[in-house]
Design a protein around this motif. Structure first.
Motif, PDB file in Angstrom:
ATOM      1  N   ASN A 190       0.817  -1.214   0.000  1.00 48.79           N
ATOM      2  CA  ASN A 190       0.000   0.000   0.000  1.00 48.79           C
ATOM      3  C   ASN A 190       0.853   1.268   0.000  1.00 48.79           C
ATOM      4  O   ASN A 190       0.371   2.347   0.293  1.00 48.79           O
TER       5      ASN A 190
ATOM      6  N   LEU B 255       3.378   2.109   1.989  1.00 50.30           N
ATOM      7  CA  LEU B 255       4.087   2.537   3.211  1.00 50.30           C
ATOM      8  C   LEU B 255       5.580   2.562   2.893  1.00 50.30           C
ATOM      9  O   LEU B 255       6.308   3.433   3.342  1.00 50.30           O
TER      10      LEU B 255
ATOM     11  N   TYR C  51      -2.666   7.454   0.939  1.00 51.96           N
ATOM     12  CA  TYR C  51      -4.116   7.563   1.141  1.00 51.96           C
ATOM     13  C   TYR C  51      -4.911   7.188  -0.104  1.00 51.96           C
ATOM     14  O   TYR C  51      -6.052   6.754  -0.007  1.00 51.96           O
TER      15      TYR C  51
ATOM     16  N   ALA D 231      -4.816   3.425  -0.045  1.00 47.24           N
ATOM     17  CA  ALA D 231      -5.633   2.914   1.073  1.00 47.24           C
ATOM     18  C   ALA D 231      -7.064   2.606   0.644  1.00 47.24           C
ATOM     19  O   ALA D 231      -7.727   1.772   1.249  1.00 47.24           O
TER      20      ALA D 231
ATOM     21  N   PHE E 170      -2.504  -5.070  10.939  1.00 47.78           N
ATOM     22  CA  PHE E 170      -1.199  -5.359  11.512  1.00 47.78           C
ATOM     23  C   PHE E 170      -1.287  -6.378  12.652  1.00 47.78           C
ATOM     24  O   PHE E 170      -2.371  -6.764  13.087  1.00 47.78           O
TER      25      PHE E 170
ATOM     26  N   PHE F 266      -7.526   3.750  17.439  1.00 42.62           N
ATOM     27  CA  PHE F 266      -7.200   5.056  18.029  1.00 42.62           C
ATOM     28  C   PHE F 266      -8.374   5.673  18.760  1.00 42.62           C
ATOM     29  O   PHE F 266      -8.211   6.539  19.599  1.00 42.62           O
TER      30      PHE F 266
ATOM     31  N   GLU G   7     -13.974   8.723   7.366  1.00 46.90           N
ATOM     32  CA  GLU G   7     -13.931  10.134   7.768  1.00 46.90           C
ATOM     33  C   GLU G   7     -12.751  10.834   7.107  1.00 46.90           C
ATOM     34  O   GLU G   7     -12.874  11.941   6.593  1.00 46.90           O
ATOM     35  N   ASN G   8     -11.616  10.137   7.117  1.00 45.97           N
ATOM     36  CA  ASN G   8     -10.425  10.711   6.486  1.00 45.97           C
ATOM     37  C   ASN G   8     -10.638  10.968   5.007  1.00 45.97           C
ATOM     38  O   ASN G   8     -10.088  11.909   4.445  1.00 45.97           O
TER      39      ASN G   8
ATOM     40  N   MET H 227     -13.656   0.465   4.375  1.00 45.43           N
ATOM     41  CA  MET H 227     -13.163   1.258   3.248  1.00 45.43           C
ATOM     42  C   MET H 227     -13.341   0.511   1.926  1.00 45.43           C
ATOM     43  O   MET H 227     -12.971   1.007   0.873  1.00 45.43           O
TER      44      MET H 227
ATOM     45  N   ALA I  87       1.316   5.343  13.667  1.00 46.36           N
ATOM     46  CA  ALA I  87       1.440   6.181  12.475  1.00 46.36           C
ATOM     47  C   ALA I  87       1.217   5.340  11.227  1.00 46.36           C
ATOM     48  O   ALA I  87       0.501   5.744  10.296  1.00 46.36           O
ATOM     49  N   GLU I  88       1.794   4.134  11.242  1.00 42.54           N
ATOM     50  CA  GLU I  88       1.653   3.228  10.101  1.00 42.54           C
ATOM     51  C   GLU I  88       0.177   2.886   9.868  1.00 42.54           C
ATOM     52  O   GLU I  88      -0.323   2.927   8.749  1.00 42.54           O
ATOM     53  N   ALA I  89      -0.502   2.569  10.961  1.00 41.26           N
ATOM     54  CA  ALA I  89      -1.910   2.200  10.857  1.00 41.26           C
ATOM     55  C   ALA I  89      -2.757   3.388  10.393  1.00 41.26           C
ATOM     56  O   ALA I  89      -3.692   3.231   9.610  1.00 41.26           O
ATOM     57  N   MET I  90      -2.409   4.593  10.866  1.00 44.92           N
ATOM     58  CA  MET I  90      -3.160   5.785  10.447  1.00 44.92           C
ATOM     59  C   MET I  90      -2.992   6.033   8.953  1.00 44.92           C
ATOM     60  O   MET I  90      -3.952   6.277   8.237  1.00 44.92           O
ATOM     61  N   GLU I  91      -1.737   5.956   8.504  1.00 47.58           N
ATOM     62  CA  GLU I  91      -1.464   6.141   7.079  1.00 47.58           C
ATOM     63  C   GLU I  91      -2.260   5.138   6.248  1.00 47.58           C
ATOM     64  O   GLU I  91      -2.811   5.473   5.208  1.00 47.58           O
ATOM     65  N   SER I  92      -2.314   3.892   6.740  1.00 49.45           N
ATOM     66  CA  SER I  92      -3.004   2.850   5.993  1.00 49.45           C
ATOM     67  C   SER I  92      -4.504   3.063   5.963  1.00 49.45           C
ATOM     68  O   SER I  92      -5.207   2.367   5.248  1.00 49.45           O
ATOM     69  N   ARG I  93      -4.986   3.990   6.775  1.00 46.35           N
ATOM     70  CA  ARG I  93      -6.408   4.271   6.748  1.00 46.35           C
ATOM     71  C   ARG I  93      -6.661   5.684   6.257  1.00 46.35           C
ATOM     72  O   ARG I  93      -7.535   6.388   6.739  1.00 46.35           O
ATOM     73  N   ALA I  94      -5.846   6.063   5.279  1.00 47.61           N
ATOM     74  CA  ALA I  94      -6.066   7.287   4.492  1.00 47.61           C
ATOM     75  C   ALA I  94      -6.003   8.570   5.313  1.00 47.61           C
ATOM     76  O   ALA I  94      -6.701   9.532   5.041  1.00 47.61           O
ATOM     77  N   TRP I  95      -5.139   8.578   6.311  1.00 45.73           N
ATOM     78  CA  TRP I  95      -4.939   9.795   7.091  1.00 45.73           C
ATOM     79  C   TRP I  95      -4.495  10.932   6.155  1.00 45.73           C
ATOM     80  O   TRP I  95      -3.599  10.745   5.350  1.00 45.73           O
ATOM     81  N   GLY I  96      -5.145  12.051   6.277  1.00 46.24           N
ATOM     82  CA  GLY I  96      -4.741  13.231   5.510  1.00 46.24           C
ATOM     83  C   GLY I  96      -5.158  13.212   4.059  1.00 46.24           C
ATOM     84  O   GLY I  96      -4.610  13.943   3.240  1.00 46.24           O
ATOM     85  N   ALA I  97      -6.128  12.366   3.692  1.00 44.15           N
ATOM     86  CA  ALA I  97      -6.541  12.268   2.294  1.00 44.15           C
ATOM     87  C   ALA I  97      -7.211  13.564   1.820  1.00 44.15           C
ATOM     88  O   ALA I  97      -7.018  13.985   0.692  1.00 44.15           O
ATOM     89  N   THR I  98      -7.993  14.167   2.693  1.00 49.08           N
ATOM     90  CA  THR I  98      -8.663  15.382   2.272  1.00 49.08           C
ATOM     91  C   THR I  98      -8.706  16.394   3.404  1.00 49.08           C
ATOM     92  O   THR I  98      -8.710  16.031   4.583  1.00 49.08           O
TER      93      THR I  98
ATOM     94  N   LYS J 176     -11.222  18.318   3.839  1.00 49.59           N
ATOM     95  CA  LYS J 176     -12.603  18.326   4.310  1.00 49.59           C
ATOM     96  C   LYS J 176     -12.965  16.987   4.905  1.00 49.59           C
ATOM     97  O   LYS J 176     -13.655  16.178   4.296  1.00 49.59           O
ATOM     98  N   ARG J 177     -12.478  16.753   6.101  1.00 47.27           N
ATOM     99  CA  ARG J 177     -12.735  15.517   6.782  1.00 47.27           C
ATOM    100  C   ARG J 177     -14.179  15.506   7.270  1.00 47.27           C
ATOM    101  O   ARG J 177     -14.713  16.535   7.660  1.00 47.27           O
ATOM    102  N   THR J 178     -14.821  14.346   7.217  1.00 50.94           N
ATOM    103  CA  THR J 178     -16.186  14.281   7.760  1.00 50.94           C
ATOM    104  C   THR J 178     -16.133  13.575   9.108  1.00 50.94           C
ATOM    105  O   THR J 178     -15.088  13.109   9.524  1.00 50.94           O
TER     106      THR J 178
END
Lengths: 274, 284, 262
Positions: free
Chosen positions: B52, B54, B80, B83, B90, B98, B111-112, B160, C202-213, C215-217
């Motif tokens: 993906n 990383l 992203y 993703a 993991f 989180f 949401e992201n 997702m 951080a790795e897990a956040m990135e893998s879940r599209a952190w910072g993609a947009t 306009k976060r909902t």
């Protein structure tokens, strides 16, 4: 010798983790304490070196009650290797890491040196003695943690989940190591839910469920007893599963080893061919 | 067209002296259940991180060779973007949750991506039901067992709706029964929704039966790649020391002894028991 | 362990828990202002009493009492200093006493309202409220994640302590400096593991599209309900009454009142 007499234990938050456990572990025994996560396995073994004291009942190590001795004194006899090596490694070199406990126990400098050498050698870590444990791989860190406990030569050794995250070869090495400890008449206690590993080692098995012991006996008896295994949410080892699925053949029930299975099946298959 | 395709993929971590994976060329087809195994430190996790992006976007370092996942070149797409197509689960469930409630965690990725609220709600409910954790939706992560936490992690990826799900030793902290349940969930997602699954595992006794394809790695290289029954019967697999299921071992030992058994290599105890019954002509 | 148990949040439902944190916060501020503008005992007693229904409605009596007890030490200091200063400044015994009690009660009212706020607002809600009042998302995320990991880290610290004790570490041994040094074998693994953990996060956040947009909902949204409206009305009512009394009504001291009766 460890004697556990009707022990209850309640955590400060009110969770009752042990509800009347009685158990005797003799010198030189090899015991696997099994059960689901949360069954009270780790809570029980933390009583063996005095990290936890019973709320009710008592625990005796070599006839001394654990409430009357400090953890440091008990630890001389009872070595405890935690599941995650990262929860104990902190020194700059593997050598210092192994010397840490020896210094705490007040060994003399010359003896410390010798013991560190011995432990490094025993676990095949000599080439890493000047290297930071943080630079080593997961399997190697686990070995450093083990060496750091073995160094003071405790007569009882407790290993908490030693096979977690280990590959097949690492498990095989661990098995060899435990057998070696056994020949030296050390008491080895492992806490685990790795059935296949236990099936290969064939120790005495103590099965726990919700703070109680539900079965206690030889591995090949316990791990083939479907009823108690279901109670403790343990999956039987594969060989036992195969035998369980052929009830009409009247096979001996207590088989968990591949080679024993082979002997029995060969006999059957050959007599069948005739 | 393969969903994942790499050609001579070689990667060195920043500051590393030797590549962690070298010359990896694999193809994973759409809808497959692929199993990657091999001794610790063989490069399995590193390879997963490439799927993906990383690696190289998060880890930097030097990536050579080609890699395309769901037709996208990972070098040209940010993490992203990847993703949306590839989900990673993991090893440690604790460190991938989180939020303070299960449903909030499942919603996190959506949401992201800025998905409208009504759509998030719909997909969150769908996912919670599918993974069997709807009743836990308002719990906090510390109120869950390890197995439940890992289910939440899987659900949060599933929400997702990726085409590929990559799971890196998702059960190594769990007890065998919880592990068995997790593998079943994964298998059902693969069969029902057609999601391509890439599972990294040591525990072949619990997983081999589900796999269509096994890739064995050793020292950063792919050493075996093919059909599970074939791979687990090979002498190489035994020598590398991957944990061959006991049922498969027993089959081969008996075969060596000259016992006549059908040629389909068993991967689970059920299959082995059936073979034996057949050979002994008994019916239970 | 038990020290950290208080930090574990638990989802509870009550009419007070369900209120919009923003409105609750305005209420706390209003009480705060009122407590400041009065220094007489009687209105402060009233202020103390009118908040008790909130505690009862929220069902947090025990927790509330605990936090009040926590403030007891500071309250007694406030009482003693005020009394001593007033008495030696030549004000009569009764007057000094009343004055000291009033100022102590003012402090207690402040604790009371703040503890009602924090005891009935889940960190989740608070994060959401912060977000919807325009706080940058990164900050709100850091806040809720910190709350999520406090119990985890506390447990980990305990495990590390056990692991080192099992290797003969005695934390209580030696003089002051030595005792501080005893904590090194605990701090280093804790820090190393926190770093490792944050990397995995951080790795897990990135893998879940952190910072993609940008306009976060958000799955949840805070809406003003009927009860929130109620609270606004109550707050405005209390505030208006308090200001009116302050400006136009002379407040007798308890001493004068008692003298009038007898």
């Amino acid at each position: 010798m460890i004697e556990v007499e009707d022990v209850y234990f309640r955590y400060p938050n009110g969770v009752e983790a042990l509800k009347g456990v009685s158990l005797t572990i003799k010198n030189g025994e090899f015991v696997a304490i099994m059960g689901q996560n949360g069954a009270g396995k780790t809570t029980l073994v933390k009583h063996f070196n005095g990290l936890l004291k019973p709320t009710k009942g008592r625990v005796l190590v070599d006839e001394a009650e654990t409430t009357k001795v400090s953890v440091a004194t008990l630890a001389r006899k009872v070595g405890f290797v935690f599941q995650n090596p990262d929860h104990q490694l902190f020194c700059e070199t593997a050598e210092e890491e192994i010397a840490f406990a020896l210094k705490n126990f007040g060994f003399k400098e010359t003896i410390i040196k010798r013991r560190v050498q011995w432990a490094l050698n025993l676990l095949g870590l000599t080439q890493y003695k000047k290297i930071s444990p943080f630079m080593l791989s997961g399997g190697e860190r686990k070995r450093v943690a083990l060496a750091s406990v073995l160094a003071w030569n405790p007569k009882i050794l407790i290993l908490d989940e030693p096979t977690i995250g280990q590959d097949y070869q690492q498990k095989e090495k661990l098995r060899q190591f435990i057998l070696q400890m056994k020949t030296q008449r050390k008491t080895v206690i492992i806490v685990t839910h790795d059935v296949e590993f236990v099936a290969e080692c064939n120790p005495r098995v103590v099965l726990m469920r919700e703070g109680k012991i539900v079965a206690d006996g030889e591995a090949k008896e316990i791990l083939t007893n479907e009823e108690v295994l279901t109670q403790a949410s343990i999956v039987p080892p594969q060989i036992a599963q195969i035998f369980m699925q052929m009830p009409s053949l009247q096979l001996p029930k207590n088989i968990i080893d591949v080679y024993e299975a082979r002997e029995i099946l060969l006999k059957m298959l050959r007599s069948d061919a005739k | 067209m393969p969903v994942i395709e790499t050609k001579n993929l070689t990667y060195t971590y920043p500051g590393g002296t030797k590549p962690s994976i070298s010359d990896v060329s694999i193809k994973i087809k759409k809808g497959e259940f692929a199993l990657i195994t091999g001794p610790s430190g063989c490069g399995k996790t590193t390879l997963c991180r490439c799927f993906n992006g990383l690696i190289p976007h998060f880890y930097q370092g030097e990536l050579k060779g080609e890699i395309k996942v769901t037709g996208l070149n990972i070098l040209e797409n940010p993490i992203y973007e990847m993703a949306k197509h590839v989900g990673l689960v993991f090893q440690n469930p604790e460190n991938q949750l989180f939020a303070l409630s299960v449903e909030k965690d499942v919603a996190f990725g959506l949401e992201n991506l800025g998905v409208p609220r009504e759509e998030i709600r719909k997909r969150v409910n769908w996912t919670l039901n599918l993974t069997g954790i709807y009743d836990l939706r308002e719990r906090a992560p510390h109120e869950l067992s390890g197995g439940q936490q890992q289910r939440v992690a899987i659900a949060s990826i599933l929400a997702m709706q990726p085409e590929v799900m990559v799971l890196d030793e998702p059960t190594s902290f769990l007890d065998p029964l919880s592990a068995k349940k997790i593998f079943k969930v994964i298998y059902e997602l693969n069969k029902k929704l057609g999601i391509t699954v890439v599972l990294v595992e040591h525990r072949l006794d619990l997983t081999a039966r589900y796999a269509d394809h096994i890739i064995v790695m050793d020292d950063g290289k792919v050493v075996l790649d093919g059909e599970p029954r074939e791979i687990l019967s090979s002498e190489e697999a035994r020598l590398i020391g991957i944990g061959i299921p006991k049922a498969t071992r027993l089959y081969h030992i008996l075969k060596k002894d000259g016992v006549k058994l059908s040629n389909t290599v068993p991967l689970s105890s059920d299959e082995m028991a059936n073979l034996l019954k057949e050979a002994l002509k008994v019916h239970d | 362990m038990s020290v950290f148990d208080g930090l574990k949040f638990r989802r509870v439902y009550s009419p007070i828990h369900n209120l919009d944190p923003r409105i609750k916060f305005i209420y706390v501020l209003a009480i705060f202002v009122i407590a400041i503008i009065f220094w007489e005992l009687i209105p402060l007693i009233v202020l103390f009493i009118i908040q008790i229904p909130f505690v009862v409605l929220a069902g947090v009596k025990r927790e509330w009492l605990r936090s009040m007890r926590g403030g007891a030490f500071l309250a007694s200091i406030i009482f003693v200093t005020n009394f001593v200063v007033a008495y030696f400044a030549g004000r009569g015994l009764a007057e000094s006493l009343e004055n000291a009690i009033a100022l102590t009660l003012r402090f207690i009212v402040l604790i009371e309202s703040f503890s009602i706020f924090f005891l009935t607002t889940s960190p989740d809600h608070l994060g959401l409220a912060l977000e919807q009042t325009g706080m940058p998302y990164e900050f709100c995320f850091a806040f809720t994640t910190a709350v999520r990991f406090v119990p985890v880290l506390a447990e980990e610290a305990q495990t590390i302590m056990d692991a080192q004790k099992a290797r003969g570490l005695e934390l209580e041994r030696g003089n002051f400096l030595k005792r501080i040094r005893n904590y090194i074998p605990i701090l280093i693994p804790l820090i190393v593991s926190a770093i490792r953990r944050s990397l995995e996060l951080a790795e897990a956040m990135e893998s879940r599209a952190w910072g993609a947009t940008k306009k976060r909902t958000n799955l949840y949204v805070l809406k003003i309900h009927k009860n929130d409206f109620f609270l606004i009305v109550i707050t405005i009512g209390i505030l208006a009454t308090a200001i009116f009394i302050r400006l136009y009504v002379p407040i007798p001291s308890l001493n004068q009142l008692l003298k009038g009766i007898f």
